[in-house]
Every structure is written in C-alpha cells, then in structure tokens.
Scaffold this motif. Structure first.
Motif, PDB file in Angstrom:
ATOM      1  N   SER A 119     -36.699  32.938  16.989  1.00 10.09           N
ATOM      2  CA  SER A 119     -37.921  32.133  16.989  1.00 10.09           C
ATOM      3  C   SER A 119     -37.759  30.793  16.288  1.00 10.09           C
ATOM      4  N   CYS A 120     -36.573  30.521  15.750  1.00 10.75           N
ATOM      5  CA  CYS A 120     -36.350  29.301  14.964  1.00 10.75           C
ATOM      6  C   CYS A 120     -36.378  28.056  15.848  1.00 10.75           C
ATOM      7  N   PRO A 121     -37.028  26.985  15.396  1.00  5.53           N
ATOM      8  CA  PRO A 121     -37.001  25.730  16.162  1.00  5.53           C
ATOM      9  C   PRO A 121     -35.598  25.125  16.203  1.00  5.53           C
ATOM     10  N   TRP A 122     -35.413  24.176  17.128  1.00  4.07           N
ATOM     11  CA  TRP A 122     -34.144  23.452  17.243  1.00  4.07           C
ATOM     12  C   TRP A 122     -34.114  22.382  16.150  1.00  4.07           C
ATOM     13  N   TYR A 158     -36.643  24.998  24.351  1.00  2.00           N
ATOM     14  CA  TYR A 158     -35.951  23.879  23.708  1.00  2.00           C
ATOM     15  C   TYR A 158     -36.281  22.537  24.341  1.00  2.00           C
ATOM     16  N   GLY A 159     -36.911  22.541  25.498  1.00  2.00           N
ATOM     17  CA  GLY A 159     -37.323  21.293  26.127  1.00  2.00           C
ATOM     18  C   GLY A 159     -38.727  20.870  25.749  1.00  2.00           C
ATOM     19  N   ARG A 160     -39.395  21.639  24.903  1.00  2.00           N
ATOM     20  CA  ARG A 160     -40.758  21.322  24.495  1.00  2.00           C
ATOM     21  C   ARG A 160     -40.773  20.569  23.172  1.00  2.00           C
ATOM     22  N   GLU A 161     -41.917  19.983  22.866  1.00  2.00           N
ATOM     23  CA  GLU A 161     -42.079  19.325  21.568  1.00  2.00           C
ATOM     24  C   GLU A 161     -41.978  20.344  20.440  1.00  2.00           C
ATOM     25  N   ASP A 162     -42.626  21.500  20.622  1.00  2.00           N
ATOM     26  CA  ASP A 162     -42.508  22.597  19.660  1.00  2.00           C
ATOM     27  C   ASP A 162     -41.431  23.545  20.182  1.00  2.00           C
ATOM     28  N   THR A 163     -40.265  23.542  19.547  1.00  2.00           N
ATOM     29  CA  THR A 163     -39.125  24.299  20.055  1.00  2.00           C
ATOM     30  C   THR A 163     -39.010  25.700  19.455  1.00  2.00           C
ATOM     31  N   GLY A 164     -39.952  26.072  18.592  1.00  2.00           N
ATOM     32  CA  GLY A 164     -39.950  27.419  18.045  1.00  2.00           C
ATOM     33  C   GLY A 164     -40.638  28.386  18.993  1.00  2.00           C
ATOM     34  N   PHE A 165     -40.762  29.642  18.563  1.00  2.00           N
ATOM     35  CA  PHE A 165     -41.483  30.615  19.387  1.00  2.00           C
ATOM     36  C   PHE A 165     -42.431  31.412  18.515  1.00  2.00           C
ATOM     37  N   ASP A 166     -43.664  31.533  18.996  1.00  2.00           N
ATOM     38  CA  ASP A 166     -44.674  32.337  18.319  1.00  2.00           C
ATOM     39  C   ASP A 166     -45.618  32.875  19.393  1.00  2.00           C
ATOM     40  N   PHE A 167     -45.800  34.199  19.426  1.00  2.00           N
ATOM     41  CA  PHE A 167     -46.699  34.778  20.434  1.00  2.00           C
ATOM     42  C   PHE A 167     -48.089  34.142  20.364  1.00  2.00           C
ATOM     43  N   ALA A 168     -48.544  33.838  19.160  1.00  2.00           N
ATOM     44  CA  ALA A 168     -49.900  33.320  18.989  1.00  2.00           C
ATOM     45  C   ALA A 168     -50.076  31.936  19.603  1.00  2.00           C
ATOM     46  N   ARG A 169     -48.983  31.216  19.824  1.00  3.44           N
ATOM     47  CA  ARG A 169     -49.077  29.848  20.348  1.00  3.44           C
ATOM     48  C   ARG A 169     -48.771  29.766  21.845  1.00  3.44           C
ATOM     49  N   LYS A 170     -48.537  30.880  22.498  1.00  2.15           N
ATOM     50  CA  LYS A 170     -48.251  30.821  23.930  1.00  2.15           C
ATOM     51  C   LYS A 170     -49.477  30.329  24.697  1.00  2.15           C
ATOM     52  N   ALA A 171     -49.242  29.474  25.674  1.00  2.00           N
ATOM     53  CA  ALA A 171     -50.354  28.907  26.440  1.00  2.00           C
ATOM     54  C   ALA A 171     -49.848  28.447  27.796  1.00  2.00           C
ATOM     55  N   PHE A 172     -50.785  28.243  28.712  1.00  2.00           N
ATOM     56  CA  PHE A 172     -50.443  27.718  30.030  1.00  2.00           C
ATOM     57  C   PHE A 172     -50.178  26.214  29.954  1.00  2.00           C
ATOM     58  N   GLY A 173     -49.289  25.747  30.833  1.00  2.00           N
ATOM     59  CA  GLY A 173     -49.145  24.314  31.066  1.00  2.00           C
ATOM     60  C   GLY A 173     -48.533  23.502  29.958  1.00  2.00           C
ATOM     61  N   VAL A 174     -47.740  24.116  29.062  1.00  2.00           N
ATOM     62  CA  VAL A 174     -47.097  23.347  27.999  1.00  2.00           C
ATOM     63  C   VAL A 174     -45.929  22.579  28.615  1.00  2.00           C
ATOM     64  N   PRO A 175     -45.913  21.248  28.506  1.00  2.00           N
ATOM     65  CA  PRO A 175     -44.840  20.473  29.167  1.00  2.00           C
ATOM     66  C   PRO A 175     -43.477  20.729  28.539  1.00  2.00           C
ATOM     67  N   SER A 176     -42.454  20.628  29.378  1.00  2.00           N
ATOM     68  CA  SER A 176     -41.086  20.850  28.922  1.00  2.00           C
ATOM     69  C   SER A 176     -40.150  19.963  29.722  1.00  2.00           C
ATOM     70  N   ASP A 177     -39.118  19.446  29.053  1.00  2.00           N
ATOM     71  CA  ASP A 177     -38.091  18.622  29.693  1.00  2.00           C
ATOM     72  C   ASP A 177     -36.885  19.527  29.964  1.00  2.00           C
ATOM     73  N   PRO A 178     -36.659  19.934  31.222  1.00  2.00           N
ATOM     74  CA  PRO A 178     -35.572  20.885  31.498  1.00  2.00           C
ATOM     75  C   PRO A 178     -34.181  20.311  31.258  1.00  2.00           C
ATOM     76  N   VAL A 179     -34.027  18.987  31.382  1.00  2.00           N
ATOM     77  CA  VAL A 179     -32.715  18.390  31.123  1.00  2.00           C
ATOM     78  C   VAL A 179     -32.393  18.481  29.638  1.00  2.00           C
ATOM     79  N   LEU A 180     -33.336  18.084  28.805  1.00  2.00           N
ATOM     80  CA  LEU A 180     -33.153  18.193  27.360  1.00  2.00           C
ATOM     81  C   LEU A 180     -32.992  19.660  26.949  1.00  2.00           C
ATOM     82  N   GLY A 181     -33.839  20.540  27.509  1.00  2.00           N
ATOM     83  CA  GLY A 181     -33.769  21.953  27.168  1.00  2.00           C
ATOM     84  C   GLY A 181     -32.443  22.576  27.543  1.00  2.00           C
TER      85      GLY A 181
END
Length: 533
Positions: free
Chosen positions: A286-289, A328-351
C-alpha cells in the motif's frame, strides 16, 4: 527449476510465488470462466516465466457470492473450475515442471450454502448446530436491533436477522457466516481439511483473514470498548496456529497468513518458529511511490521479521487491490480501501514506467515475492460498467466503491484470437475492456522491451545470481529520492524516484534496467537498475 529444487525445505524463504485467480486465468472449456484445465495448459508459460510456486485463490465449491471466498465444500472443486481429479492432475503436473502449489483456506467463515449452516438454520434457536456459528438474540424490546454495533468489512451491519428472530454474525457478506472458533468441532474440521490437501501434494496454504478467527465470547460493542479488540488479533489465535504448524510439519508444508496489523510486535508473534512461516507485507503493497516512504516500509518490514527469523514477503498487487500500473499513474500512488472511487484519472505511461522499476525493486529485496497474475503483462485496472460489477463490496457500499473486479478481468493470451485468447467462445464472466489484446502474452513474448520480457529476465537473474539468496540488504549513500542498496559483495540495486537522471555507481556490469539509460549513460527518473559491483 534452478535455485529452487523441490527437495529444498527452505524454498519458501526466497521463492517467487505467482497468484492464480482461477476464474480469470485461462478458460479451458470455452464457457467464459477460467478453470483448472486452462491453468494446466499454461504451465509451460509459468515455468518459462521462472516462478517457484503457484498460490490459488479458492477453487472449492462455492455460490461465488464473494469470488469463491464463500466456501460450501472444501473437499470438492467447484464445477465451474473442474473436478477434484483436475486439481490432483494440476498439482502433479506443476510439480513435474518444478513448481509447487499452495491452496487458500478461509477459516473465518463459510458459505451460507455450507452443510453446517444449512443444518443450523433447520435446527433452530438453541440447537447444537447453531453453536458452530455466532447466533444471538437481537437487542431492543422485540429483538429488532443487531446484537452489537459491529460493521461488516464490506459495509453495513455485520449481522443478519432470520425469520425466527435470531441474528447471525458475518464480518463480510451475509452469505458468509462466521464460524465459532471456540467450538472444538470447528478446529477439528479445519485440521482435517489441511490434511486432505497436504495429502494431495500441495506444498502450502495461504490463510485468508488470518487475524480474525477468534471472537470475544461476550461480543461487546466496539464503541466504548476498553479491552482488546473483540475480533482482531486476539491471543487465542496463536494456540490455533501452533497446532496447525505441528500438522504442517508432518507434511513439510508451509503457511502464509493474511495478517493486516499496524503493531509490528504483535505482527511478529504470528511468525514465531512454531506458528506461521510467512505473512503478507501489506505495508509495502500500500506504500506510495515515494523514496522515503518505501525505504521506511522496507526497513520496518525487515526489522519486524528479524527477531523471529522469518523471511519478509514483498507484493505489489493482488486480487483485492488496484493494479500497480494504474495506481502508480495516479496523483495518489498509495492504496487504501477507504479511498477507492470511480473515475480516478491515471497516466498509464507513467504508471508503467514506475511499475517496471517497482518490479526490479521488489525482486531485489531479501525474502520471497508474490506476483499477481497479469502484473507481468503490465495490465491496467479495468473500469467495469456498474451494471456488470459482481463484487459485493460495490453493492454493500451503496454503489460508492467500484469494487475489486477491475483487477480480476480475464487475462489476454493471444492478440489475434477472440477475447484476447482467454479461451472463451462466449463473453467471459467479466468483460475485457477495449484494446485488451495490446497486453497479450504472445505479443509481449516477441518484444524485448515488454513488461513480460522484463519479468522473465529479472526472474532468470534472480534464480541464478547468488546475491539474491541468503545475503542481507545494506543501504548505500544516495540522493534523498534514490534508493540504493547492495545484496552481498557483487550485486547492487538502484531505483531513481527523483525528477532528474542520476549517475550509476561504479560497477563491472549492468545486469538489467527497467528502462533505457539516457544519452549520458545516467539512470532516468522512475527507473531501476541491477548492477554487478
């Protein structure tokens, strides 16, 4: 398999274990659902990938209210996946290929279709059959309120009321009633289940929700409770796992526990020499990048394992969490079940660039590594249309949580075949998003720059270079946003999480990089390198 002979009793200390979510791995009979025949057909692929063992999520008979984690019969393979004979063939054929098999057990609860729970419903209040579960009268003048204030891990109350007025406990979905681990019959049954699968040749067992089994017999409210947690990490658990360990020793089997605990001292208790062999490392997953956060997670993991002599485990993704490339392509690169949501943007090249670097980081750390199916293909988290989501987390959250189906989409094997070569002749049980064939394994096998080629090269080096086994980690001086460490005298790993390229330290050979060096021979941002020093 080089570096992991089946006769090696300590194989699990440095192994690479590949997680198979059977339903989505490969479809052998064309009905839209992955099965054991499909897995058997891919054993050559897994052997060439270089993994030491396969961990299978539950393949037992189940109504699939929670993806098989609602088990109706541990001694029967679900017909959607095949037969018990298919499982026995798979275990034997994998062993011939140099690959061990681990199965999943779910001791906290069973399916509401399990024979024990059906018998408890039929027997009624006060019966011996109900003592195997947690049945209680409700509160309030007419028992209309739940027995306590516990909440389900999937959202909503952890209690469901029956027509006879009694309530039963389920820390997960209502279709998953919790077992009463204070009852000796529950303990006997699970020990017999373990023997059943060890005798069929499995090398180990992953224990789902391993810290939740024991409950405070008073079932007190959470609010205002001043004592130990009423159902997480209770001391009674350790005697259970000591008895399991003694059983496993008879067969040479190993355990890995799903243990989510913030207290490192309490966590380490599960890894004492007479309890579980290993436990999943959720702090790293769950650690951020972020270089500082990752270094802290690594240091704390190694420190909490050291007193009990257990190996650390490293994992970037599993069947419950957002795919690494997307996270890893999102602004928030960590993981938390409580923060899961629809439509969070992600950059697949960066990720993808970061996921490639993270692969080399995790594979260079001391201990064992868990690789979730499709990570070696660089799969992204799929956006599943709301009406097709099957994960109960979505419904129980009132539609807020997108659930876990996005990381469970059927794998792409062949770019030119229907459904990307998953094997189905009908629509798979979860839809593959448009363009899924671009990740197909056959396409990546011919591309030396693909994610699959990177994993194959990394696993081959990990299995042949002596620096990856039995040598501790030692940090090297490096800029703040760079992770640099050695394993032994000849192996170094450098991971650049900064915004600028950094020079490589003095070395004799560049063994592997997650991406190309720049024109000046420096390591670009979000790139990792393995060096012979």
């Amino acid at each position: 398999m080089e570096g992991s002979p089946l006769a090696d009793g300590d194989w699990w200390r440095t192994a690479v274990l590949y997680q198979v979510y059977v339903r989505s791995f490969a479809d052998g009979d064309g009905d839209g659902t992955g099965d054991l025949t499909g897995v058997r057909s891919k054993l050559p692929y897994l052997a060439e990938l270089g993994v030491d063992a396969l961990w299978f999520t539950p393949w037992y008979r189940s109504p699939m209210a929670d993806g098989g984690y609602d088990v109706a019969d541990y001694r029967t393979v679900d017909p959607a996946f095949g037969t018990l004979a298919d499982a026995e063939k798979l275990i034997a054929e994998a062993r011939t290929a140099g690959i061990r098999v681990l199965v999943d057990v779910v001791p906290n609860h069973v399916s509401a279709q399990h024979s024990w729970f059906r018998a408890a419903l039929a027997a009624g209040p006060g019966s011996p059959e109900r003592e195997l579960f947690h049945f209680r009268p409700g509160r309030g003048p007419e028992g209309q309120l739940p027995p306590n204030d516990w909440q389900s891990e999937f959202g909503g109350p952890a209690w469901t009321r029956l027509a006879d007025g009694q309530w039963y406990l389920h820390l997960f979905a209502p279709e998953q009633p919790d077992l009463n681990w204070a009852h000796p019959a529950v303990r006997r049954e699970h020990e017999e289940i373990l023997r059943f699968w060890f005798e069929r040749g499995v090398a180990g067992v992953r224990i789902d929700s391993a810290a939740l089994l024991a409950k405070d017999p008073e079932l007190p409210d959470m609010a205002g409770n001043q004592g130990p947690h009423p159902y997480i990490d209770r001391d009674e658990l350790h005697e259970i796992y000591r008895s399991w360990r003694a059983l496993a020793e008879e067969y040479g089997g190993v355990f890995v526990g799903e243990v989510w605990l913030p207290d490192s001292e309490r966590f380490a208790r599960y890894l004492r020499p007479d309890e579980l062999h290993t436990a999943f490392n959720f702090a790293f997953l769950s650690c951020p990048w972020d270089a500082g956060r990752l270094r802290t997670a690594i240091d704390e993991t190694l420190a909490e394992h050291a007193p009990v002599g257990a190996p650390a485990t490293w994992v970037l993704c599993n069947h419950d969490v957002t795919r690494t490339v997307t996270r890893y392509g999102r602004e928030d690169t960590g993981f938390d079940f409580a923060r899961k949501a629809f439509g969070v943007p992600s950059d697949p090249v960066l990720g993808t660039r970061r996921a490639r670097a993270a692969a080399l980081l995790s594979l260079a750390l001391p201990g064992s590594v868990y690789l979730y199916q499709g990570e070696e293909l660089g799969l992204v988290e799929a956006e599943i249309p709301r009406e097709l989501i099957q994960d109960p987390m979505h419904e129980r959250s009132g539609g807020r949580d997108p659930g876990r189906d996005g990381c469970r989409v059927p794998l792409p094997w062949a770019a030119a075949e229907p459904y990307a070569g998953f094997g189905s002749t009908v629509e798979p049980w979860l839809p593959q998003p448009p363009g899924w064939s671009r990740f197909a394994a056959d396409r990546q096998l011919t591309d030396p720059g693909s994610m699959l080629s990177l994993y194959r090269a990394a696993l081959a080096l990990r299995g042949s270079h002596p620096g990856f086994t039995g040598t501790p980690l030692r940090w090297l001086p490096a800029p703040p946003e760079v992770l640099a460490f050695t394993r032994g005298e000849e192996l170094s790993c450098l991971v650049n999480l900064s915004a600028t390229a950094v020079p490589l330290p003095a070395h004799r050979e560049l063994l592997l990089t997650s991406g190309s060096l720049d024109d000046a021979g420096q390591l670009p941002p979000d790139t990792a390198a393995w060096l012979r020093t």
